[in-house]
Write an enzyme that holds these catalytic residues in place. Structure first.
Site, mmCIF file in Angstrom:
data_model
loop_
_atom_site.group_PDB
_atom_site.id
_atom_site.type_symbol
_atom_site.label_atom_id
_atom_site.label_comp_id
_atom_site.label_asym_id
_atom_site.label_seq_id
_atom_site.Cartn_x
_atom_site.Cartn_y
_atom_site.Cartn_z
ATOM 1 N N LEU A 12 0.968 -1.170 0.035
ATOM 2 C CA LEU A 12 0.202 0.041 -0.084
ATOM 3 C C LEU A 12 0.839 1.367 -0.015
ATOM 4 O O LEU A 12 0.477 2.011 0.762
ATOM 5 C CB LEU A 12 -1.123 -0.005 1.247
ATOM 6 C CG LEU A 12 -1.880 -1.071 1.120
ATOM 7 C CD1 LEU A 12 -3.130 -1.183 2.244
ATOM 8 C CD2 LEU A 12 -2.970 -1.023 -0.095
ATOM 9 N N ARG A 35 2.145 -5.428 4.875
ATOM 10 C CA ARG A 35 2.871 -6.002 5.693
ATOM 11 C C ARG A 35 2.627 -5.443 7.033
ATOM 12 O O ARG A 35 2.262 -5.917 8.129
ATOM 13 C CB ARG A 35 4.218 -6.160 5.533
ATOM 14 C CG ARG A 35 5.098 -7.056 6.485
ATOM 15 C CD ARG A 35 6.560 -7.021 5.998
ATOM 16 N NE ARG A 35 7.162 -6.027 5.805
ATOM 17 C CZ ARG A 35 8.470 -5.554 5.159
ATOM 18 N NH1 ARG A 35 9.149 -6.541 5.021
ATOM 19 N NH2 ARG A 35 8.883 -4.351 5.115
ATOM 20 N N ASN A 104 9.343 -2.654 -10.326
ATOM 21 C CA ASN A 104 10.263 -2.557 -11.510
ATOM 22 C C ASN A 104 11.184 -3.691 -11.479
ATOM 23 O O ASN A 104 12.534 -3.268 -11.003
ATOM 24 C CB ASN A 104 11.016 -0.959 -11.191
ATOM 25 C CG ASN A 104 10.349 -0.259 -12.188
ATOM 26 O OD1 ASN A 104 9.937 -0.676 -13.307
ATOM 27 N ND2 ASN A 104 10.344 1.360 -11.710
ATOM 28 N N SER A 130 3.574 1.624 -16.056
ATOM 29 C CA SER A 130 4.096 2.786 -15.921
ATOM 30 C C SER A 130 3.115 3.929 -15.877
ATOM 31 O O SER A 130 1.843 3.823 -16.569
ATOM 32 C CB SER A 130 4.976 3.160 -17.219
ATOM 33 O OG SER A 130 5.535 4.254 -17.364
ATOM 34 N N LYS A 185 9.302 -3.198 -20.458
ATOM 35 C CA LYS A 185 9.147 -1.942 -19.202
ATOM 36 C C LYS A 185 10.426 -1.560 -19.051
ATOM 37 O O LYS A 185 10.925 -0.131 -19.013
ATOM 38 C CB LYS A 185 8.605 -2.490 -18.008
ATOM 39 C CG LYS A 185 8.566 -1.366 -16.862
ATOM 40 C CD LYS A 185 7.954 -0.158 -17.267
ATOM 41 C CE LYS A 185 7.538 0.689 -15.992
ATOM 42 N NZ LYS A 185 8.563 1.040 -15.050
ATOM 43 N N HIS A 188 11.577 0.688 -21.974
ATOM 44 C CA HIS A 188 10.563 1.929 -21.693
ATOM 45 C C HIS A 188 11.331 2.860 -20.798
ATOM 46 O O HIS A 188 11.491 4.239 -20.954
ATOM 47 C CB HIS A 188 9.309 1.811 -21.002
ATOM 48 C CG HIS A 188 8.379 2.683 -20.616
ATOM 49 N ND1 HIS A 188 8.662 3.258 -19.108
ATOM 50 C CD2 HIS A 188 7.572 3.592 -20.842
ATOM 51 C CE1 HIS A 188 8.003 4.270 -18.877
ATOM 52 N NE2 HIS A 188 7.298 4.430 -20.098
ATOM 53 N N ASN A 189 11.934 2.321 -19.525
ATOM 54 C CA ASN A 189 12.489 3.011 -18.703
ATOM 55 C C ASN A 189 13.836 3.772 -19.013
ATOM 56 O O ASN A 189 14.199 5.107 -18.947
ATOM 57 C CB ASN A 189 12.728 2.454 -17.329
ATOM 58 C CG ASN A 189 11.441 2.265 -16.573
ATOM 59 O OD1 ASN A 189 10.455 2.410 -16.922
ATOM 60 N ND2 ASN A 189 11.811 2.036 -15.175
ATOM 61 N N GLU A 192 13.084 6.456 -21.274
ATOM 62 C CA GLU A 192 12.767 7.513 -20.459
ATOM 63 C C GLU A 192 13.810 8.384 -20.143
ATOM 64 O O GLU A 192 13.954 9.798 -20.012
ATOM 65 C CB GLU A 192 11.748 7.094 -19.430
ATOM 66 C CG GLU A 192 11.466 8.021 -18.093
ATOM 67 C CD GLU A 192 10.813 7.491 -17.035
ATOM 68 O OE1 GLU A 192 11.144 7.559 -15.922
ATOM 69 O OE2 GLU A 192 9.809 6.625 -17.287
ATOM 70 N N LYS A 261 17.498 4.798 -10.297
ATOM 71 C CA LYS A 261 16.910 3.525 -9.595
ATOM 72 C C LYS A 261 17.515 2.202 -10.340
ATOM 73 O O LYS A 261 17.183 0.964 -9.873
ATOM 74 C CB LYS A 261 15.627 3.581 -9.290
ATOM 75 C CG LYS A 261 14.963 4.364 -8.271
ATOM 76 C CD LYS A 261 13.497 4.383 -7.918
ATOM 77 C CE LYS A 261 13.094 5.245 -6.833
ATOM 78 N NZ LYS A 261 11.569 5.075 -6.327
ATOM 79 N N ARG A 446 44.236 -5.549 -34.438
ATOM 80 C CA ARG A 446 43.836 -6.730 -33.686
ATOM 81 C C ARG A 446 44.392 -7.907 -34.304
ATOM 82 O O ARG A 446 45.103 -8.750 -33.222
ATOM 83 C CB ARG A 446 42.074 -7.448 -33.767
ATOM 84 C CG ARG A 446 41.280 -6.025 -33.246
ATOM 85 C CD ARG A 446 39.910 -6.523 -32.891
ATOM 86 N NE ARG A 446 39.488 -7.444 -32.230
ATOM 87 C CZ ARG A 446 39.095 -8.499 -32.400
ATOM 88 N NH1 ARG A 446 38.651 -8.924 -33.809
ATOM 89 N NH2 ARG A 446 38.759 -9.595 -31.701
#
Length: 483
Positions: A12, A35, A104, A130, A185, A188-189, A192, A261, A446
């Site tokens: 919550l 919890r 996430n 999102s 997702k 997406h981030n 963003e 994050k 190389r």
């Protein structure tokens, strides 16, 4: 209220509460659990009062309150907390019950959890959500993946609570097996991160090179939000630049250190793993890292000098150049993001609907913007499109924007203004449209020091050669492979 709830939700915090209220507003009965049970009591007595929401004070009570197959959505911190709740739930569930992780989460964890729960006869969904607080309440973008058998049981709920676009299509559809939803997702981030950094660079160039006030920049972003740059992030930038505290722009009083994050970093790391040139998003992540070195930057600014900022051109024309640079760079960012999803689809066996993903992002989410419709159109015309720059709309748009884009990049460099995403986007564009890159010299290097071999322009592809460059190395070469 129904005798048994349609779905239960654990957690919550802001997103959890608002998703529950969203579900209830669409006619679903929801059981809320946390919890810390005092949060359940305060929620039921407060925002949830009078709505089709019941509280549970234990895991047992939560599970017992749900209609079968039970559907329990976890909106808790990614990582150990998700695994802990899964272990608490398993003893109370039956075959066919569904656990949903809406946090996430890094997609390999969703792969692992899907396999683990399916081995116990349960179903698992890992879904990106999102839209922030407002989106969770009024309609987010939802990107579910995991156990295919679970989708029919949650489809109606997810699509009803998701954002809708102009034709009332939901910004939610099944993405694919296992971690596919959380992978999309994550991309997406990452996008963003790129969008935000591009906007910030435009802001700094306007401020430092053109000497514009926040009021002037507010007006520019308001105008930009009426055209091809129309998006949620441009819209909120307009509002931020117009927000005043005691008559002064609040944005100028905010410390210039950016947090993160981890989802942008994950996007860059997996791009390296898959060999995708995700240069713009990676630069956006590094820009945040550099911003965090505030004290060191302040010290360096006193010791290291750069060029004096000087602009003598047409300010209005340059603002239009900046608009073109921002849009062209945004196209490059999404081009790279879609390349990453395409490569991941091959690597992990996901049959991703690229146009459908664009429409899932068209509403509700943080990167929502009008130009996502152009991406859908491109994949509708050619589902096998390899690169957005090969689509007529995007190719012509970037070609038309490139003169102004180059002037902006040059002005930033000449005036010593950091513009890592604008300039890296231009570099990718120039690299992609170049038929012959200097990698021939790189391969020679190389082969010289490591006998790594090379292919030749006068021989068929797939044949590898080694040269004894010094006359001392012999003719033995190393095996040829790419990571």
């Amino acid at each position: 209220m129904k005798p048994l709830s349609d779905i239960g939700l654990v957690g919550l915090a802001v997103m959890g509460e608002n998703l529950i209220l969203n579900m209830a507003s669409k006619g679903y009965t929801v059981t809320a659990y946390n919890r810390s049970v005092d949060k359940v009591d305060s929620f039921i007595a407060g925002r949830a009062a009078g709505k089709t929401i019941r509280g549970a004070r234990s895991i047992e009570e939560l599970v017992a309150s749900l209609a079968k197959p039970r559907k329990i959505m976890l909106m808790v911190k990614a990582g150990k907390a998700v695994d802990d709740f899964i272990e608490q739930l398993i003893p109370h569930l039956e075959a066919g019950d569904i656990i949903i992780d809406g946090g996430n989460t890094h997609f390999p964890d969703t792969d692992r959890r899907t396999e683990y729960l399916e081995s116990k006869g349960l179903l698992f969904i890992g879904t990106g959500v999102s839209g922030g607080e407002e989106g969770a309440l009024t309609g987010p973008s939802i990107m579910p993946g995991g156990s295919n058998a679970a989708w029919p049981h949650v489809k109606e709920i997810f699509q009803n609570i998701s954002a809708k676009v102009a034709d009332n299509s939901p910004c939610c559809d099944w993405v694919g097996d296992k971690g596919a939803g959380h992978f999309v997702k994550m991309v997406h981030n990452g996008l963003e991160y790129g969008d935000m950094q591009l906007i910030c660079e435009a802001y700094q160039i306007m401020k430092e090179v053109l000497g514009m006030s926040t009021d002037e920049m507010h007006e520019v972003f308001a105008e930009w939000n009426q055209g091809e740059l129309e998006s949620y992030l441009v819209e909120i930038t307009r509002d931020i630049l117009g927000y005043k505290e005691n008559g002064e722009a609040l944005v100028e009083k905010i410390l210039d250190t950016a947090g993160q994050k981890g989802t942008g970093k994950w996007t860059g790391v997996i791009a390296l793993d898959l060999g995708v040139p995700l240069t713009l998003i990676s630069e956006a992540v590094f820009a945040r890292c550099l911003s965090s070195q505030k004290e060191e930057r302040v010290q360096a600014s006193k010791l290291i000098s750069g060029p004096a900022v000087k602009f003598e051109g047409d300010k209005k024309a340059f603002v239009n150049d900046l608009r073109n640079a921002l849009f062209a760079s945004k196209i490059i960012s999404y081009t790279q993001g879609y390349l990453l999803m395409r490569e991941a689809g091959k690597e992990y066996g996901w049959n991703l609907n690229y146009g459908g993903i664009a429409m899932m992002w068209r509403g509700g989410c943080i990167i929502r913007s009008s130009f996502l419709s152009n991406i859908k159109d491109a994949f509708d015309k050619n589902p096998e499109l390899n690169n957005l720059l090969l689509d007529d709309y995007f190719r012509k748009t970037v070609e038309a924007a490139q003169a102004g884009w180059r002037r902006v990049a040059a002005a930033a460099i000449v005036n010593g203004i950091p513009a890592p995403t604008i300039t890296s986007a231009l570099t990718y564009f120039d690299g992609y449209r170049t038929a012959r890159l200097p990698a021939n010299l790189l391969q020679a290097q190389r082969d010289y020091f490591g006998a790594h071999t090379y292919e030749r322009t006068d021989k068929p592809r797939g044949e590898f050669f080694h040269t004894n460059w010094t006359g001392r190395g012999g003719h033995t070469s190393s095996s040829t492979y790419n990571v």
